[in-house]
Design an enzyme around this catalytic site. Structure first.
Site, PDB file in Angstrom:
ATOM      1  N   GLU A  95      -0.603   1.183   7.290  1.00 21.72           N
ATOM      2  CA  GLU A  95       0.199  -0.027   7.183  1.00 21.72           C
ATOM      3  C   GLU A  95      -0.695  -1.125   6.640  1.00 21.72           C
ATOM      4  O   GLU A  95      -1.856  -1.232   7.022  1.00 21.72           O
ATOM      5  CB  GLU A  95       0.748  -0.486   8.548  1.00 21.72           C
ATOM      6  CG  GLU A  95       1.877   0.347   9.074  1.00 21.72           C
ATOM      7  CD  GLU A  95       1.403   1.366  10.093  1.00 21.72           C
ATOM      8  OE1 GLU A  95       0.220   1.332  10.468  1.00 21.72           O
ATOM      9  OE2 GLU A  95       2.207   2.223  10.490  1.00 21.72           O
ATOM     10  N   TYR A 107      -5.700  -0.042  -2.249  1.00 19.54           N
ATOM     11  CA  TYR A 107      -4.992   1.195  -1.930  1.00 19.54           C
ATOM     12  C   TYR A 107      -4.230   1.735  -3.137  1.00 19.54           C
ATOM     13  O   TYR A 107      -4.129   2.946  -3.320  1.00 19.54           O
ATOM     14  CB  TYR A 107      -4.089   1.011  -0.720  1.00 19.54           C
ATOM     15  CG  TYR A 107      -4.870   0.797   0.547  1.00 19.54           C
ATOM     16  CD1 TYR A 107      -5.772   1.753   1.002  1.00 19.54           C
ATOM     17  CD2 TYR A 107      -4.747  -0.371   1.288  1.00 19.54           C
ATOM     18  CE1 TYR A 107      -6.510   1.571   2.152  1.00 19.54           C
ATOM     19  CE2 TYR A 107      -5.476  -0.563   2.456  1.00 19.54           C
ATOM     20  CZ  TYR A 107      -6.359   0.402   2.868  1.00 19.54           C
ATOM     21  OH  TYR A 107      -7.090   0.207   4.016  1.00 19.54           O
TER      22      TYR A 107
END
Length: 144
Positions: A95, A107
């Site tokens: 998350e 990411y």
């Protein structure tokens, strides 16, 4: 052997902004005692992950502010993903706060894609709530 005090120290430096809550040494000790939890460390950072069955989760990634923008975070994610795959993970999840552009870019460079949203998941410094994006990386799609 990973030292919880070292992880807590780095985490405190990395998460020192209003609304961010660094994890304590005791929290790291408790996590590291759990089955499937492991850390990959670098001189100025670390990634903490958990594997369960064929899935892995990035619990936290921390790099000292003075060492950011030098590629250490990307290397830690890559090494963590490889370590999770070696432990049998076929997918990796995490998350990230929707408004954390730097982390989202990191990411994305590592191949993670949005897989869902958790409304109001994070507390904000102003007392409000921030959405979390659930990101996933399918490791089996990368294998020949």
């Amino acid at each position: 052997m990973t030292a919880p005090a070292r992880l807590a120290s780095i985490h405190a430096e990395a998460f020192d902004q209003p609304g961010e809550t660094p994890w304590s040494e005791a929290a790291f000790a408790d996590l590291l005692a759990q089955t499937g939890v492991f850390a990959v460390e670098a001189p100025d950072g670390f990634i903490l992950m958990r594997t369960v069955a064929d899935e892995a989760e990035i619990l936290t990634l921390a790099v000292r502010p003075a060492a950011r923008r030098g590629g250490q975070g990307v290397r830690l994610v890559g090494e963590g993903v490889l370590a999770a795959a070696a432990r049998g993970a076929g997918r990796v999840f995490l998350e990230v706060a929707e408004d954390n552009a730097a982390a989202r870019a990191l990411y994305a460079r590592a191949g993670f894609a949005e897989a869902g949203r958790r409304p109001g998941y994070y507390a904000a410094a102003d007392g409000g709530r921030r959405d979390a994006l659930l990101l996933a990386l399918n490791l089996t799609a990368r294998l020949p």
